[in-house]
Scaffold this active site. Structure first.
Site, PDB file in Angstrom:
ATOM      1  CG  PHE A  15      -1.711   1.166   1.607  1.00 20.52           C
ATOM      2  CD1 PHE A  15      -2.133   1.862   0.558  1.00 20.52           C
ATOM      3  CD2 PHE A  15      -1.609   1.487   2.870  1.00 20.52           C
ATOM      4  CE1 PHE A  15      -3.012   3.085   1.183  1.00 20.52           C
ATOM      5  CE2 PHE A  15      -2.342   2.665   3.262  1.00 20.52           C
ATOM      6  CZ  PHE A  15      -3.071   3.472   2.393  1.00 20.52           C
ATOM      7  CB  THR A 137       3.552   1.938  13.217  1.00 19.97           C
ATOM      8  OG1 THR A 137       2.266   2.144  13.936  1.00 19.97           O
ATOM      9  CG2 THR A 137       4.276   0.875  13.958  1.00 19.97           C
ATOM     10  CG  ASP A 138       0.722   5.784  15.279  1.00 19.36           C
ATOM     11  OD1 ASP A 138       0.312   4.734  15.088  1.00 19.36           O
ATOM     12  OD2 ASP A 138      -0.345   6.712  15.350  1.00 19.36           O
ATOM     13  CD  GLU A 139      -0.779   0.210  15.265  1.00 15.88           C
ATOM     14  OE1 GLU A 139      -0.919  -0.910  15.834  1.00 15.88           O
ATOM     15  OE2 GLU A 139      -1.264   0.346  14.145  1.00 15.88           O
ATOM     16  CE1 TYR A 163       2.857  -3.590  11.748  1.00 13.68           C
ATOM     17  CE2 TYR A 163       1.521  -2.131  13.268  1.00 13.68           C
ATOM     18  CZ  TYR A 163       2.509  -2.390  12.186  1.00 13.68           C
ATOM     19  OH  TYR A 163       2.627  -1.220  11.366  1.00 13.68           O
ATOM     20  CE  LYS A 167       7.031  -1.347  11.468  1.00 14.41           C
ATOM     21  NZ  LYS A 167       7.462  -1.269   9.789  1.00 14.41           N
ATOM     22  CG  LEU A 203     -12.044   0.755   9.851  1.00 16.20           C
ATOM     23  CD1 LEU A 203     -12.932  -0.350  10.646  1.00 16.20           C
ATOM     24  CD2 LEU A 203     -12.050   2.090  10.943  1.00 16.20           C
TER      25      LEU A 203
HETATM   26  P1  NAD Z   1       1.329  -3.838   3.333  1.00 18.39           P
HETATM   27  O1  NAD Z   1       1.054  -4.917   4.224  1.00 18.39           O
HETATM   28  O2  NAD Z   1       0.468  -3.024   2.329  1.00 18.39           O
HETATM   29  O3  NAD Z   1       2.575  -3.871   2.427  1.00 18.39           O
HETATM   30  C1  NAD Z   1       3.729  -4.465   3.044  1.00 18.39           C
HETATM   31  C2  NAD Z   1       4.746  -5.065   1.542  1.00 18.39           C
HETATM   32  O4  NAD Z   1       5.656  -5.654   2.293  1.00 18.39           O
HETATM   33  C3  NAD Z   1       3.812  -5.956   0.629  1.00 18.39           C
HETATM   34  O5  NAD Z   1       4.061  -5.569  -0.698  1.00 18.39           O
HETATM   35  C4  NAD Z   1       4.501  -7.194   1.154  1.00 18.39           C
HETATM   36  O6  NAD Z   1       4.569  -8.190  -0.335  1.00 18.39           O
HETATM   37  C5  NAD Z   1       5.863  -6.941   1.377  1.00 18.39           C
HETATM   38  N1  NAD Z   1       6.838  -7.989   2.140  1.00 18.39           N
HETATM   39  C6  NAD Z   1       6.000  -8.393   3.241  1.00 18.39           C
HETATM   40  N2  NAD Z   1       6.904  -9.353   3.606  1.00 18.39           N
HETATM   41  C7  NAD Z   1       8.087  -9.296   2.814  1.00 18.39           C
HETATM   42  C8  NAD Z   1       9.318  -9.733   2.907  1.00 18.39           C
HETATM   43  N3  NAD Z   1       9.618 -10.764   3.786  1.00 18.39           N
HETATM   44  N4  NAD Z   1      10.353  -9.531   1.937  1.00 18.39           N
HETATM   45  C9  NAD Z   1      10.079  -8.599   1.099  1.00 18.39           C
HETATM   46  N5  NAD Z   1       8.840  -8.028   1.056  1.00 18.39           N
HETATM   47  C10 NAD Z   1       7.814  -8.270   1.825  1.00 18.39           C
HETATM   48  O7  NAD Z   1       1.734  -2.583   4.314  1.00 18.39           O
HETATM   49  P2  NAD Z   1       1.653  -0.949   4.501  1.00 18.39           P
HETATM   50  O8  NAD Z   1       0.345  -0.794   5.143  1.00 18.39           O
HETATM   51  O9  NAD Z   1       2.084  -0.194   2.896  1.00 18.39           O
HETATM   52  O10 NAD Z   1       2.900  -0.590   5.387  1.00 18.39           O
HETATM   53  C11 NAD Z   1       4.072  -0.251   5.003  1.00 18.39           C
HETATM   54  C12 NAD Z   1       5.192  -0.002   6.081  1.00 18.39           C
HETATM   55  O11 NAD Z   1       4.677   1.125   6.878  1.00 18.39           O
HETATM   56  C13 NAD Z   1       5.114  -1.221   7.292  1.00 18.39           C
HETATM   57  O12 NAD Z   1       6.515  -1.131   7.661  1.00 18.39           O
HETATM   58  C14 NAD Z   1       4.217  -0.457   8.097  1.00 18.39           C
HETATM   59  O13 NAD Z   1       4.566  -1.069   9.485  1.00 18.39           O
HETATM   60  C15 NAD Z   1       4.377   0.749   7.960  1.00 18.39           C
HETATM   61  N6  NAD Z   1       3.281   1.816   8.409  1.00 18.39           N
HETATM   62  C16 NAD Z   1       1.887   1.418   7.951  1.00 18.39           C
HETATM   63  C17 NAD Z   1       0.930   2.333   8.404  1.00 18.39           C
HETATM   64  C18 NAD Z   1      -0.269   2.046   7.830  1.00 18.39           C
HETATM   65  O14 NAD Z   1      -1.384   2.626   8.321  1.00 18.39           O
HETATM   66  N7  NAD Z   1      -0.753   1.162   6.892  1.00 18.39           N
HETATM   67  C19 NAD Z   1       1.011   3.329   9.354  1.00 18.39           C
HETATM   68  C20 NAD Z   1       2.443   3.361   9.940  1.00 18.39           C
HETATM   69  C21 NAD Z   1       3.384   2.663   9.564  1.00 18.39           C
HETATM   70  P1  TYD Z   2      -6.714  -1.363  11.330  1.00 20.22           P
HETATM   71  O1  TYD Z   2      -7.058  -0.607  10.131  1.00 20.22           O
HETATM   72  O2  TYD Z   2      -6.519  -2.706  11.448  1.00 20.22           O
HETATM   73  O3  TYD Z   2      -5.611  -0.316  12.024  1.00 20.22           O
HETATM   74  P2  TYD Z   2      -4.820  -0.422  13.408  1.00 20.22           P
HETATM   75  O4  TYD Z   2      -5.160  -1.792  13.944  1.00 20.22           O
HETATM   76  O5  TYD Z   2      -3.281  -0.640  12.910  1.00 20.22           O
HETATM   77  O6  TYD Z   2      -5.092   0.670  13.962  1.00 20.22           O
HETATM   78  O7  TYD Z   2      -7.941  -0.875  12.306  1.00 20.22           O
HETATM   79  C1  TYD Z   2      -8.161   0.546  12.736  1.00 20.22           C
HETATM   80  C2  TYD Z   2      -8.908   0.672  13.865  1.00 20.22           C
HETATM   81  O8  TYD Z   2     -10.382   0.048  13.334  1.00 20.22           O
HETATM   82  C3  TYD Z   2      -8.794  -0.312  15.168  1.00 20.22           C
HETATM   83  O9  TYD Z   2      -9.063   0.421  16.175  1.00 20.22           O
HETATM   84  C4  TYD Z   2      -9.474  -1.823  14.906  1.00 20.22           C
HETATM   85  C5  TYD Z   2     -10.805  -1.199  14.137  1.00 20.22           C
HETATM   86  N1  TYD Z   2     -11.247  -2.370  13.350  1.00 20.22           N
HETATM   87  C6  TYD Z   2     -12.761  -2.617  13.354  1.00 20.22           C
HETATM   88  O10 TYD Z   2     -13.241  -2.037  14.265  1.00 20.22           O
HETATM   89  N2  TYD Z   2     -13.164  -3.552  12.561  1.00 20.22           N
HETATM   90  C7  TYD Z   2     -12.500  -4.035  11.366  1.00 20.22           C
HETATM   91  O11 TYD Z   2     -13.053  -4.868  10.971  1.00 20.22           O
HETATM   92  C8  TYD Z   2     -11.102  -3.689  11.443  1.00 20.22           C
HETATM   93  C9  TYD Z   2     -10.275  -4.209  10.447  1.00 20.22           C
HETATM   94  C10 TYD Z   2     -10.378  -2.745  12.336  1.00 20.22           C
END
Ligand code: NAD
Ligand code: TYD
Length: 357
Positions: A15, A137-139, A163, A167, A203
């Protein structure tokens, strides 16, 4: 052609990574961008199809935990920058399968760090002109009470989920490589992202998809947990700015200054999707289905991004209303993307979690 920089972006088929790859390939034709992704369930090359033929773009399918493969890539492309996004990223999956998270997020990050260290140490210029940028991540900061001040870069780490623990551990390794070996590193901790190309286990795309298809929307607990939502393209813009301007060893929080209770966001999405589809107001409110709460569910995340704003002048560009409307439009215009994604592994996963509805 000799490129000014050679940058590995890991997780570029996922993503956020796909938005970072697109931005870097298009904005910097003088850089070679090497997208390294294993293409797990979350990785999809369709996400970067529009840059696949760019002369400065290379894709390599590889596992970041494979240290010899990472070393070979660093050497083959004379890599001087790493922007590391590859990860297992979904909290619910980490609860059922924590080993995969330790493997990819901890050992994968360590293998990349070690490959960069050994490659860069062996060059005549050493660490000069190099940068290892780790996306986190902020988590890692844990959970806030409703009235607590937002997370800053000084908030102590206190992860709760497998998770966020994985991280946090990877962040510690990155800092350790800076402090021990002097490797130029930067870490950013970002709040929840939303936007096009997000896998529909998270979500916002899950709710959009379920409203479109009139499937039940699982709301965990009472839906009162709060998240701080940032448009993914604003995150990608911050990553570009920070990659080019951070001091080695620095870290930044990135956030949307945009806190929402889950239930409010769910209701807003239902109403916006229904209005776009010409359905009457309230037609799909009964899709909301309260389900058992997530184990260890963090109550609230909220980011104070003052350091980034004051130091580098970054601010979110989009108001949430505009961002969520554009996101809904994207999912409606790309229904085939969603249908393909939800046809396979995801469908099985969703059925396991919520039954075959
Ligand atoms: P995502 O799950 O959409 O994508 C992860 C990608 O990593 C995928 O393309 C997957 O194929 C690849 N991948 C997984 N394991 C692998 C491996 N062993 N070797 C090579 N590639 C591998 O994740 P995202 O939501 O785009 O998040 C990207 C980064 O940003 C992550 O590090 C996540 O912790 C961080 N992040 C995400 C969010 C969010 O809201 N999505 C917020 C803050 C930080
Ligand atoms: P998510 O998108 O999984 O992100 P994160 O857990 O990393 O913050 O979830 C966002 C919020 O939505 C979280 O409080 C969990 C909640 N949630 C639901 O209530 N229903 C769902 O089906 C999902 C995936 C998340």
């Amino acid at each position: 052609m000799k490129y000014q920089r050679n940058i590995i972006i890991t997780g570029g088929a996922g993503f956020i990574g796909s938005h970072v790859v697109r931005l870097m390939v298009q904005k910097y034709p003088q850089y070679r961008i090497i997208n390294v992704d294993l293409l797990t369930y979350a990785g999809n090359l369709e996400n970067v199809a529009d840059v696949a033929d760019a002369p400065n773009y290379v894709f390599r399918r590889a596992d970041i935990t494979d240290y010899p493969a990472m070393l070979a890539l660093m050497e083959e492309f004379s890599v001087d920058g790493v922007i590391h996004l590859a990860a297992e990223s979904h909290v619910d999956r980490s609860i059922t399968d924590p080993f995969s998270f330790a493997r990819t997020n901890v050992m994968g990050t360590l293998s990349l760090l070690q490959a960069a260290l050994n490659t860069w140490k062996a060059t005549p210029e050493g660490f000069s002109g190099k940068m290892f940028y780790h996306i986190s991540t902020d988590e890692v900061y844990g959970a806030l009470e409703m009235d607590s001040p937002m997370f800053t870069e000084k908030t102590p780490y206190s992860p709760h989920s497998p998770y966020s623990a994985s991280k946090a551990s990877s962040d510690h390794f990155v800092r350790a490589f800076h402090d021990t070996y002097g490797m130029p590193t930067v870490i950013t901790n970002c709040s929840n992202n939303y936007g096009p190309n997000q896998f529909p286990e998270k979500l916002i795309p899950l709710v959009i998809n379920n409203v479109i298809n009139r499937k039940p929307i699982p709301v965990y607990g009472r839906g009162l947990n709060v998240r701080d939502w940032l448009y993914v393209k604003d995150h990608a813009r911050a990553i570009d700015l920070i990659f080019h301007n951070a001091q080695p060893g620095e870290s930044f929080n990135i956030g949307g200054c945009n806190e929402w209770r889950n239930i409010d966001i769910v209701k807003l999405i239902i109403s916006l999707v229904d209005s776009r589809l010409g359905r009457p107001e309230g037609a799909d409110d009964d899709l909301i289905t309260y389900v058992t709460d997530r184990a260890g569910h963090d109550l609230r995340y909220a980011i104070d991004a003052t350091h980034l704003t004051s130091k580098l002048g970054w601010k979110p560009s989009l108001q949430f209303r505009q961002g969520i409307s554009e996101t809904i439009d994207w999912y409606l215009d790309n229904k085939d993307w969603m249908d393909r994604i939800t046809a396979g592994e995801y469908k099985n996963y969703y059925s396991r979690m919520y039954g075959d509805k």
